[in-house]
Write a protein that holds these residues in place. Structure first.
Motif, PDB file in Angstrom:
ATOM      1  N   ALA A  51      82.508  -0.549 -16.188  1.00 20.23           N
ATOM      2  CA  ALA A  51      81.228  -0.372 -16.890  1.00 20.23           C
ATOM      3  C   ALA A  51      81.040  -1.449 -17.952  1.00 20.23           C
ATOM      4  N   LYS A  52      82.110  -1.711 -18.717  1.00 20.72           N
ATOM      5  CA  LYS A  52      82.021  -2.740 -19.767  1.00 20.72           C
ATOM      6  C   LYS A  52      81.830  -4.127 -19.157  1.00 20.72           C
ATOM      7  N   GLY A  53      82.498  -4.381 -18.023  1.00 19.09           N
ATOM      8  CA  GLY A  53      82.332  -5.662 -17.354  1.00 19.09           C
ATOM      9  C   GLY A  53      80.917  -5.862 -16.838  1.00 19.09           C
ATOM     10  N   TYR A  54      80.330  -4.798 -16.302  1.00 17.32           N
ATOM     11  CA  TYR A  54      78.935  -4.817 -15.821  1.00 17.32           C
ATOM     12  C   TYR A  54      78.008  -5.115 -17.005  1.00 17.32           C
ATOM     13  N   GLU A  55      78.225  -4.405 -18.101  1.00 16.09           N
ATOM     14  CA  GLU A  55      77.394  -4.578 -19.289  1.00 16.09           C
ATOM     15  C   GLU A  55      77.489  -6.001 -19.832  1.00 16.09           C
ATOM     16  N   GLU A  56      78.701  -6.533 -19.917  1.00 19.82           N
ATOM     17  CA  GLU A  56      78.899  -7.903 -20.422  1.00 19.82           C
ATOM     18  C   GLU A  56      78.218  -8.927 -19.515  1.00 19.82           C
ATOM     19  N   SER A  90      70.066   8.761 -11.561  1.00 13.99           N
ATOM     20  CA  SER A  90      70.526   7.734 -12.506  1.00 13.99           C
ATOM     21  C   SER A  90      70.132   6.327 -12.064  1.00 13.99           C
ATOM     22  N   LEU A  91      70.104   6.069 -10.747  1.00 10.16           N
ATOM     23  CA  LEU A  91      69.800   4.715 -10.267  1.00 10.16           C
ATOM     24  C   LEU A  91      68.358   4.314 -10.542  1.00 10.16           C
ATOM     25  N   ALA A  92      67.429   5.259 -10.465  1.00 12.95           N
ATOM     26  CA  ALA A  92      66.020   4.922 -10.719  1.00 12.95           C
ATOM     27  C   ALA A  92      65.832   4.347 -12.119  1.00 12.95           C
ATOM     28  N   GLU A  93      66.514   4.943 -13.098  1.00 15.83           N
ATOM     29  CA  GLU A  93      66.403   4.450 -14.481  1.00 15.83           C
ATOM     30  C   GLU A  93      67.057   3.078 -14.616  1.00 15.83           C
ATOM     31  N   MET A  94      68.146   2.832 -13.887  1.00 13.73           N
ATOM     32  CA  MET A  94      68.767   1.499 -13.880  1.00 13.73           C
ATOM     33  C   MET A  94      67.773   0.456 -13.372  1.00 13.73           C
ATOM     34  N   ILE A  95      67.015   0.822 -12.352  1.00 13.37           N
ATOM     35  CA  ILE A  95      66.010  -0.099 -11.803  1.00 13.37           C
ATOM     36  C   ILE A  95      64.896  -0.327 -12.825  1.00 13.37           C
ATOM     37  N   ARG A  96      64.403   0.759 -13.413  1.00 15.85           N
ATOM     38  CA  ARG A  96      63.301   0.629 -14.385  1.00 15.85           C
ATOM     39  C   ARG A  96      63.694  -0.228 -15.585  1.00 15.85           C
ATOM     40  N   GLN A  97      64.960  -0.142 -15.987  1.00 18.10           N
ATOM     41  CA  GLN A  97      65.413  -0.898 -17.165  1.00 18.10           C
ATOM     42  C   GLN A  97      66.014  -2.257 -16.808  1.00 18.10           C
ATOM     43  N   ASP A  98      65.767  -2.724 -15.581  1.00 18.57           N
ATOM     44  CA  ASP A  98      66.222  -4.047 -15.134  1.00 18.57           C
ATOM     45  C   ASP A  98      67.726  -4.227 -15.239  1.00 18.57           C
ATOM     46  N   LYS A  99      68.478  -3.177 -14.957  1.00 20.97           N
ATOM     47  CA  LYS A  99      69.946  -3.246 -14.941  1.00 20.97           C
ATOM     48  C   LYS A  99      70.470  -3.553 -13.537  1.00 20.97           C
ATOM     49  N   VAL A 100      69.580  -3.566 -12.556  1.00 20.21           N
ATOM     50  CA  VAL A 100      69.918  -3.942 -11.181  1.00 20.21           C
ATOM     51  C   VAL A 100      68.774  -4.793 -10.652  1.00 20.21           C
ATOM     52  N   HIS A 101      69.124  -5.867  -9.944  1.00 16.72           N
ATOM     53  CA  HIS A 101      68.110  -6.842  -9.553  1.00 16.72           C
ATOM     54  C   HIS A 101      67.941  -6.981  -8.047  1.00 16.72           C
ATOM     55  N   PHE A 102      68.867  -6.339  -7.304  1.00 16.56           N
ATOM     56  CA  PHE A 102      68.820  -6.429  -5.845  1.00 16.56           C
ATOM     57  C   PHE A 102      69.610  -5.246  -5.309  1.00 16.56           C
ATOM     58  N   ILE A 103      69.157  -4.632  -4.221  1.00 10.41           N
ATOM     59  CA  ILE A 103      69.895  -3.529  -3.612  1.00 10.41           C
ATOM     60  C   ILE A 103      70.112  -3.822  -2.135  1.00 10.41           C
ATOM     61  N   SER A 104      71.344  -3.585  -1.696  1.00 11.56           N
ATOM     62  CA  SER A 104      71.661  -3.580  -0.270  1.00 11.56           C
ATOM     63  C   SER A 104      72.003  -2.145   0.093  1.00 11.56           C
ATOM     64  N   CYS A 105      71.370  -1.613   1.117  1.00 13.96           N
ATOM     65  CA  CYS A 105      71.644  -0.218   1.473  1.00 13.96           C
ATOM     66  C   CYS A 105      71.541  -0.013   2.970  1.00 13.96           C
ATOM     67  N   ASP A 165      75.255 -11.444 -20.778  1.00 17.29           N
ATOM     68  CA  ASP A 165      75.398 -12.899 -20.665  1.00 17.29           C
ATOM     69  C   ASP A 165      74.303 -13.517 -19.801  1.00 17.29           C
ATOM     70  N   GLY A 166      73.337 -12.703 -19.382  1.00 15.20           N
ATOM     71  CA  GLY A 166      72.211 -13.218 -18.606  1.00 15.20           C
ATOM     72  C   GLY A 166      72.394 -13.169 -17.104  1.00 15.20           C
ATOM     73  N   GLY A 167      73.430 -12.461 -16.646  1.00 13.85           N
ATOM     74  CA  GLY A 167      73.671 -12.384 -15.212  1.00 13.85           C
ATOM     75  C   GLY A 167      72.779 -11.391 -14.512  1.00 13.85           C
ATOM     76  N   LYS A 168      72.708 -11.510 -13.196  1.00 17.93           N
ATOM     77  CA  LYS A 168      71.982 -10.566 -12.346  1.00 17.93           C
ATOM     78  C   LYS A 168      73.007  -9.680 -11.620  1.00 17.93           C
ATOM     79  N   MET A 169      72.550  -8.541 -11.095  1.00 20.80           N
ATOM     80  CA  MET A 169      73.464  -7.634 -10.410  1.00 20.80           C
ATOM     81  C   MET A 169      72.860  -7.110  -9.111  1.00 20.80           C
ATOM     82  N   LEU A 170      73.670  -7.172  -8.055  1.00 19.89           N
ATOM     83  CA  LEU A 170      73.334  -6.543  -6.779  1.00 19.89           C
ATOM     84  C   LEU A 170      74.154  -5.263  -6.661  1.00 19.89           C
TER      85      LEU A 170
END
Length: 326
Positions: free
Chosen positions: A28-33, A57-72, A37-42
């Protein structure tokens, strides 16, 4: 301990000190860091995460730009919407381990498809969605247009036609959040899903052309273009929930770019975390340790790597809550 974070995050930091609990905190801390640092997350979604209502929980991650791409998988793409439109018809079976083969057949005869302790109501869920998907498939084909599987689903969701069926708060649907943002998605192996089967049946009946829905190769091209445009600076991280095609397909884009396309200076994935209950084993993708991915040109020596060997329905909402500061 961080003072600006809420009680869930503080509980996690105070109590989760060792073993998989500590791995959860480190990830979690690594994701946050990485984001700071300006990184994107898939994020890749395997298993039955939408059936498990990860959208809460994932919908709020999307709304707050904590995830930038999804593979499903195709199942995760459709099952979030099925829960949205038919939630009250789902049946929970806590004693699923005790079911006989005859009881399983009884569920089938009553149009219930079981995923562990949760039965998806075939008639209400699939059929409410089917007509509206068939409408957008036919409309596109009539105009000579072609789209990716998730783009068709976005058209249906964004049209508002499904709102008449909503049975949960739409803020708990990750597809609704993703459609509103037009979040990039790849859905490899979409054919292996109920909606994929419905499309195939339309093609076999001669009602639609197979080419109207774009292919997995076109998904790889789509991901390649996105990765090339977003991997500068801190780079793109990879947060893998479960294994299978939803994880393996997108992570391969990096070696494909520099080995097969022979492009120079292609950045490795900049962060990697896998939540898995797969046993580390021989020949298993889900059970492979992250360092094996170095040999495939996906991760580098110094890429932050985390594995949380636990149930993703427990771990992922906690990690997301920490990143959201709950």
């Amino acid at each position: 301990m961080s003072t600006q974070k809420g009680p869930i995050s503080q509980f996690i930091e105070h109590n989760y000190r060792h073993f998989n609990a500590a791995a959860l905190v480190d990830a979690a801390k690594g994701y946050e860091e990485h984001l700071l640092d300006g990184g994107k997350m898939l994020i890749s979604l395997g298993g039955a995460m939408s059936t498990a209502e990860l959208g809460v929980s994932l919908a709020e991650m999307i709304r707050q730009d904590k995830v930038h791409f999804i593979s499903c998988t195709g199942a995760n793409l459709e099952e979030d919407v099925m829960n949205l439109v038919a939630h009250s018809h789902y049946k929970r079976i806590p004693n699923y381990r005790d079911l006989t083969a005859e009881q399983e057949r009884e569920l089938l005869d009553n149009h219930y498809n079981r995923v562990t302790d949760t039965c998806i109501p075939e008639e209400e869920a699939f059929r409410r969605l089917q007509k509206h998907l068939e409408d957008v498939w036919h409309a596109a084909e009539a105009k000579g247009e072609r789209y990716l599987p998730h783009e068709f689903l976005y058209q249906v969701v964004n049209s508002g036609i499904l709102e008449q069926y909503y049975e949960i708060d739409p803020k708990d649907s990750w597809i609704v959040a993703a459609a509103e943002k037009n979040l990039p998605i790849v859905c490899p192996g979409w054919e292996d899903s109920t909606t994929g089967n419905i499309f195939a049946s339309n093609v076999i009946k001669g009602k639609l052309k197979a080419s109207t829905v774009k292919s997995g190769i076109e998904y790889m091209i789509y991901l390649t273009e996105w990765y090339r445009n977003n991997s500068a600076g801190k780079g793109v991280g990879f947060f893998q929930i479960a294994g299978g095609i939803s994880g393996d397909f997108p992570i391969c884009v990096v070696p494909m770019m520099y080995q097969d396309l022979e492009w120079e200076e292609v950045p490795f994935w900049a962060y990697f975390c896998q939540i898995s209950d797969s046993t580390t084993s021989y020949g298993s993708y889900s059970g492979a340790v992250p360092n094996e991915k170095i040999t495939w040109g996906k991760l580098d020596i110094d890429t932050p790597k985390f594995v949380v060997e636990s149930d993703a329905t427990i771990v992922a909402p906690l990690i997301f809550s920490y990143i959201l500061g709950h």
